[in-house]
Design an enzyme around this catalytic site. Sequence first.
Site, PDB file in Angstrom:
ATOM      1  CG  HIS A 162      -1.858  11.934  -6.284  1.00 14.61           C
ATOM      2  ND1 HIS A 162      -1.699  13.024  -5.400  1.00 14.61           N
ATOM      3  CD2 HIS A 162      -1.651  12.217  -7.446  1.00 14.61           C
ATOM      4  CE1 HIS A 162      -1.204  13.974  -5.963  1.00 14.61           C
ATOM      5  NE2 HIS A 162      -1.078  13.332  -7.478  1.00 14.61           N
ATOM      6  CG  HIS A 176       1.672   8.724  -0.614  1.00 17.49           C
ATOM      7  ND1 HIS A 176       1.168   9.129   0.430  1.00 17.49           N
ATOM      8  CD2 HIS A 176       1.245   9.428  -1.994  1.00 17.49           C
ATOM      9  CE1 HIS A 176       0.445  10.335   0.152  1.00 17.49           C
ATOM     10  NE2 HIS A 176       0.563  10.502  -1.348  1.00 17.49           N
TER      11      HIS A 176
END
Length: 246
Positions: free
Chosen positions: A160, A209
């Site tokens: 992302h 993440h």
Amino acid sequence: MFKHGAGRGTKATQPEEGINDAMAPPGRTGFIIAAAALLSLPAVGLIVDWGGLAWADERALLLLRAQDGNGGFVPGPRWLTQFLTDLTALGGISLLAPITLVISAYLWATGRPHTGLFLTLTVATGWLLSRALKSLYDRARPEAVPHLVEVSSASFPSGHAMNSAIVYLTLAAILAEGREQPTKRQFLYLTAVALVFLIGLSRLYLGVHYPTDVLAGWSFGAGWAILCWIAASRFREGSPPHLLRN
């Protein structure tokens, strides 16, 4: 390259005002910036492989969660969780791909096929690199906090963060092309940077993440966008902004 007249009274051809600083840093400076950004990913990857920053990575994730009083960590306000869940979708390839295709098609339809092709190739190659890097490092997702969204791929680097940097910074450069007013160009770049930053932050808040994943994604994505722009600007002789015009 600018041509100079040979005869007396012939004036040297000058570049149009404002075009030389409309894009990513040109020449050697831009290449150095791009190279440094790209090389930062393997540098961070080595640190991750050696176990460095593991404590800091997990601690940063825990700081973004509230304690539930029983030793566990829970998300913050529901509105914030919903906002960041919606925001993170702006960095997903399922949304970035159609955005890229639609804008590329528009550029082709309005007489700028080279720019449309450049955008498509930059995003496509960046996405392929993202997938390859994930497979190469194969880092497990964080387990310190519960995931607030579904994930299936490896953690490093953040796709992302990387893909949003490539797409939105490239779009900002295209939109800034030919704009003489520095404030307009700065607004476009700052808006792109702010959006990319928030998307990366959302990945941390959602617990999918580590900070090092996001930092590597940001850096590599920005470096790839700059490198592709430099490559495109050197495809033909002339000043970079005119290079992608048709």
